[in-house]
Write a protein that holds these residues in place. Structure first.
Motif, PDB file in Angstrom:
ATOM      1  N   ARG A   2       1.517  -1.273   2.434  1.00 43.20           N
ATOM      2  CA  ARG A   2       0.784  -0.032   2.628  1.00 43.20           C
ATOM      3  C   ARG A   2       1.254   0.651   3.909  1.00 43.20           C
ATOM      4  O   ARG A   2       1.501   0.005   4.925  1.00 43.20           O
ATOM      5  N   SER A   3       1.352   1.977   3.853  1.00 42.07           N
ATOM      6  CA  SER A   3       1.952   2.725   4.955  1.00 42.07           C
ATOM      7  C   SER A   3       1.196   2.545   6.265  1.00 42.07           C
ATOM      8  O   SER A   3       1.807   2.448   7.336  1.00 42.07           O
ATOM      9  N   ALA A   4      -0.156   2.499   6.214  1.00 40.31           N
ATOM     10  CA  ALA A   4      -0.937   2.352   7.445  1.00 40.31           C
ATOM     11  C   ALA A   4      -0.651   1.008   8.111  1.00 40.31           C
ATOM     12  O   ALA A   4      -0.425   0.932   9.326  1.00 40.31           O
ATOM     13  N   ALA A   5      -0.645  -0.048   7.305  1.00 42.29           N
ATOM     14  CA  ALA A   5      -0.362  -1.378   7.852  1.00 42.29           C
ATOM     15  C   ALA A   5       1.067  -1.455   8.361  1.00 42.29           C
ATOM     16  O   ALA A   5       1.348  -2.076   9.391  1.00 42.29           O
ATOM     17  N   GLN A   6       1.974  -0.795   7.647  1.00 44.77           N
ATOM     18  CA  GLN A   6       3.380  -0.793   8.047  1.00 44.77           C
ATOM     19  C   GLN A   6       3.557  -0.084   9.385  1.00 44.77           C
ATOM     20  O   GLN A   6       4.288  -0.552  10.265  1.00 44.77           O
ATOM     21  N   ALA A   7       2.866   1.047   9.546  1.00 52.80           N
ATOM     22  CA  ALA A   7       2.953   1.795  10.802  1.00 52.80           C
ATOM     23  C   ALA A   7       2.351   0.994  11.953  1.00 52.80           C
ATOM     24  O   ALA A   7       2.880   0.994  13.076  1.00 52.80           O
ATOM     25  N   ASP A   8       1.251   0.306  11.675  1.00 57.84           N
ATOM     26  CA  ASP A   8       0.597  -0.508  12.694  1.00 57.84           C
ATOM     27  C   ASP A   8       1.503  -1.654  13.136  1.00 57.84           C
ATOM     28  O   ASP A   8       1.620  -1.956  14.332  1.00 57.84           O
ATOM     29  N   GLY A  93      -6.383  -9.908  11.635  1.00 65.55           N
ATOM     30  CA  GLY A  93      -5.286  -8.945  11.648  1.00 65.55           C
ATOM     31  C   GLY A  93      -4.264  -9.228  12.730  1.00 65.55           C
ATOM     32  O   GLY A  93      -3.074  -8.926  12.569  1.00 65.55           O
ATOM     33  N   ALA A  94      -4.708  -9.821  13.839  1.00 71.77           N
ATOM     34  CA  ALA A  94      -3.779 -10.146  14.925  1.00 71.77           C
ATOM     35  C   ALA A  94      -2.814 -11.243  14.492  1.00 71.77           C
ATOM     36  O   ALA A  94      -1.604 -11.156  14.734  1.00 71.77           O
ATOM     37  N   ARG A  95      -3.352 -12.270  13.842  1.00 73.21           N
ATOM     38  CA  ARG A  95      -2.472 -13.343  13.363  1.00 73.21           C
ATOM     39  C   ARG A  95      -1.491 -12.815  12.316  1.00 73.21           C
ATOM     40  O   ARG A  95      -0.328 -13.222  12.280  1.00 73.21           O
ATOM     41  N   VAL A  96      -1.951 -11.907  11.476  1.00 78.71           N
ATOM     42  CA  VAL A  96      -1.074 -11.324  10.456  1.00 78.71           C
ATOM     43  C   VAL A  96       0.069 -10.561  11.114  1.00 78.71           C
ATOM     44  O   VAL A  96       1.239 -10.688  10.717  1.00 78.71           O
ATOM     45  N   LYS A  97      -0.230  -9.767  12.138  1.00 75.58           N
ATOM     46  CA  LYS A  97       0.821  -9.011  12.828  1.00 75.58           C
ATOM     47  C   LYS A  97       1.821  -9.942  13.507  1.00 75.58           C
ATOM     48  O   LYS A  97       3.038  -9.732  13.433  1.00 75.58           O
ATOM     49  N   ILE A  98       1.302 -10.951  14.190  1.00 73.53           N
ATOM     50  CA  ILE A  98       2.189 -11.880  14.898  1.00 73.53           C
ATOM     51  C   ILE A  98       3.134 -12.562  13.913  1.00 73.53           C
ATOM     52  O   ILE A  98       4.350 -12.628  14.133  1.00 73.53           O
ATOM     53  N   PHE A  99       2.571 -13.054  12.813  1.00 76.52           N
ATOM     54  CA  PHE A  99       3.402 -13.749  11.826  1.00 76.52           C
ATOM     55  C   PHE A  99       4.385 -12.780  11.164  1.00 76.52           C
ATOM     56  O   PHE A  99       5.563 -13.104  10.974  1.00 76.52           O
ATOM     57  N   SER A 100       3.919 -11.592  10.832  1.00 75.42           N
ATOM     58  CA  SER A 100       4.780 -10.601  10.173  1.00 75.42           C
ATOM     59  C   SER A 100       5.948 -10.199  11.059  1.00 75.42           C
ATOM     60  O   SER A 100       7.047  -9.913  10.564  1.00 75.42           O
ATOM     61  N   SER A 101       5.722 -10.185  12.370  1.00 72.80           N
ATOM     62  CA  SER A 101       6.794  -9.792  13.295  1.00 72.80           C
ATOM     63  C   SER A 101       7.912 -10.827  13.354  1.00 72.80           C
ATOM     64  O   SER A 101       8.997 -10.552  13.866  1.00 72.80           O
ATOM     65  N   PRO A 124       9.645 -10.499  -7.011  1.00 72.00           N
ATOM     66  CA  PRO A 124       9.304  -9.312  -6.216  1.00 72.00           C
ATOM     67  C   PRO A 124      10.431  -8.932  -5.266  1.00 72.00           C
ATOM     68  O   PRO A 124      11.218  -9.778  -4.843  1.00 72.00           O
ATOM     69  N   ARG A 125      10.492  -7.660  -4.942  1.00 68.11           N
ATOM     70  CA  ARG A 125      11.491  -7.173  -3.993  1.00 68.11           C
ATOM     71  C   ARG A 125      10.939  -7.071  -2.585  1.00 68.11           C
ATOM     72  O   ARG A 125      11.691  -6.991  -1.618  1.00 68.11           O
ATOM     73  N   ASP A 126       9.613  -7.035  -2.486  1.00 67.73           N
ATOM     74  CA  ASP A 126       8.993  -6.904  -1.169  1.00 67.73           C
ATOM     75  C   ASP A 126       7.597  -7.504  -1.227  1.00 67.73           C
ATOM     76  O   ASP A 126       7.058  -7.770  -2.307  1.00 67.73           O
ATOM     77  N   PHE A 127       7.012  -7.703  -0.073  1.00 70.55           N
ATOM     78  CA  PHE A 127       5.657  -8.240   0.013  1.00 70.55           C
ATOM     79  C   PHE A 127       5.093  -7.890   1.378  1.00 70.55           C
ATOM     80  O   PHE A 127       5.824  -7.497   2.293  1.00 70.55           O
ATOM     81  N   GLU A 128       3.801  -8.026   1.505  1.00 71.20           N
ATOM     82  CA  GLU A 128       3.159  -7.928   2.810  1.00 71.20           C
ATOM     83  C   GLU A 128       2.308  -9.166   3.025  1.00 71.20           C
ATOM     84  O   GLU A 128       1.776  -9.748   2.076  1.00 71.20           O
ATOM     85  N   VAL A 129       2.217  -9.599   4.255  1.00 72.97           N
ATOM     86  CA  VAL A 129       1.368 -10.734   4.612  1.00 72.97           C
ATOM     87  C   VAL A 129      -0.053 -10.214   4.780  1.00 72.97           C
ATOM     88  O   VAL A 129      -0.283  -9.232   5.486  1.00 72.97           O
ATOM     89  N   THR A 130      -1.012 -10.861   4.118  1.00 67.58           N
ATOM     90  CA  THR A 130      -2.397 -10.388   4.169  1.00 67.58           C
ATOM     91  C   THR A 130      -3.332 -11.340   4.907  1.00 67.58           C
ATOM     92  O   THR A 130      -4.434 -10.955   5.275  1.00 67.58           O
TER      93      THR A 130
END
Length: 355
Positions: A2-8, A93-101, A124-130
């Protein structure tokens, strides 16, 4: 994503890049407060001043995008529960950002996509960590959830312990008709060795509280058959840890999980194992010796019959097993510290042992 999560996430990654441009010796508490605010920690000063030795250094290790570790301390350290607890106090959300980075620079994203392609029909071609959680298991330290572009969610483990053994084992069950969960073994550009695997679905036959007497009486026939077949392979390859490693899936298949100890084929090797035909009767009738013995007398002949049948399959498929082990010879030599030919000879002797 999602664009908002991606921008964040992009905002956090830019801030993280600036943060790690500061030399480690020059980083101040205010620098850490700033990056923690960006990641989503509310009470940054309170978080930073926890009474954990070298805590600010541990925070840097946690935030490091070139390291996959979400638990920056040895699991044998006396403060491991404190560190795990502190990270659990972070907003989800903080743990998600740290792991995603950490996904790009470690090659973790590609490895996760590889695992997802083995788990689903449409890769799948892409995914997001939730979601990201720390779990208190030796061989599974991070449980995370991903959502692909079609909205499908799956839970995965990232393991940093016993990776090579589990990777070697993972190619064997399929050769002899046994169910096995897919795994991906990955070495990051920084040299970290990790294993990715799906969160198993079903009941842990030895450990789950839901294994009641009534359920045992209802399910034991296929549980015993599945365990016997897995034990036959385990005996040939020398798996040492089995108590708590049998999972009965909703599809009525018994999987062996977390096979990190292999090639224990000597009589003096220690094994943590209780045959299922002994365990289930004791679990069902802990205070009734007569009923326990009667159930055991029904289970063991079935177990022995299926075990012998699976051994015949293993003998028949030996050429494929041998070919696979030869392909894995470098890993096996690294794992065992022994000459590969000796390990192979031990396995072969066990497969063709007179019974």
């Amino acid at each position: 994503m999602r664009s908002a999560a991606q921008a964040d996430l992009a905002k956090y990654e830019r801030a993280l890049h600036r943060y790690f441009q500061i030399p480690a010796s020059s980083r101040k508490t205010k620098d850490r407060e700033k990056i923690l605010k960006v990641v989503g920690v509310d009470n940054t000063l309170e978080f930073l001043t926890m009474h954990i030795p070298l805590w600010e250094v541990k925070i840097d290790e946690l935030l490091d995008p070139t390291c996959t570790d979400m638990l920056p301390i040895s699991i044998s350290h006396s403060y491991v529960n404190w560190v795990r607890g502190a990270i659990r106090l972070m907003p989800d959300g903080a743990r998600v950002k740290i792991f995603s980075s950490k996904l790009k620079s470690t090659g973790l994203k590609k490895a996760i996509l590889q695992l997802l392609s083995r788990m689903t029909e449409d890769a799948p071609r892409d995914f997001e960590v939730t979601d990201v959680q720390l779990v208190e298991k030796v061989h599974k330290d991070t449980l995370f959830r991903v959502r692909d572009e079609k909205g499908k969610e799956l839970s995965l483990y990232l393991s940093r312990f016993g990776c090579l053994g589990e990777y070697i084992y993972s190619g064997l069950p399929g050769l002899v008709g046994l169910p096995v969960l897919p795994v991906v073994h990955h070495v990051t550009p920084q040299g970290e060795e990790i294993l990715l695997k799906p969160k198993e679905e079903g009941v842990n036959i030895y450990l789950d509280e839901g294994v009641t007497a009534s359920r045992i009486l209802r399910e034991w026939t296929w549980w015993v058959e599945g365990a016997a077949r897995q034990d036959a392979l385990g005996d040939c390859i020398g798996t040492a840890l089995r108590y708590g490693h049998y999972v009965a899936s909703p599809g009525k298949k018994v999987f062996m999980i977390d096979n990190i100890e292999l090639f224990h084929l000597n009589d003096t090797d220690v094994r943590i194992f209780e045959p299922i035909h002994d365990f289930l009767p004791r679990k069902a009738y802990p205070d009734d010796q007569g009923k326990r013995d009667a159930l055991q007398a029904r289970m063991q002949p079935d177990y022995d019959k299926v075990y012998r049948d699976q051994m015949r399959i293993i003998v028949r498929e030996w050429a494929e097993i041998e070919r696979y082990l030869i392909q894995m010879r470098r890993h096996i030599r690294t794992y065992t510290g022994e000459v590969f030919e000796k390990v192979l000879a031990n396995v072969k002797a066990r497969v063709f042992e007179k019974r």
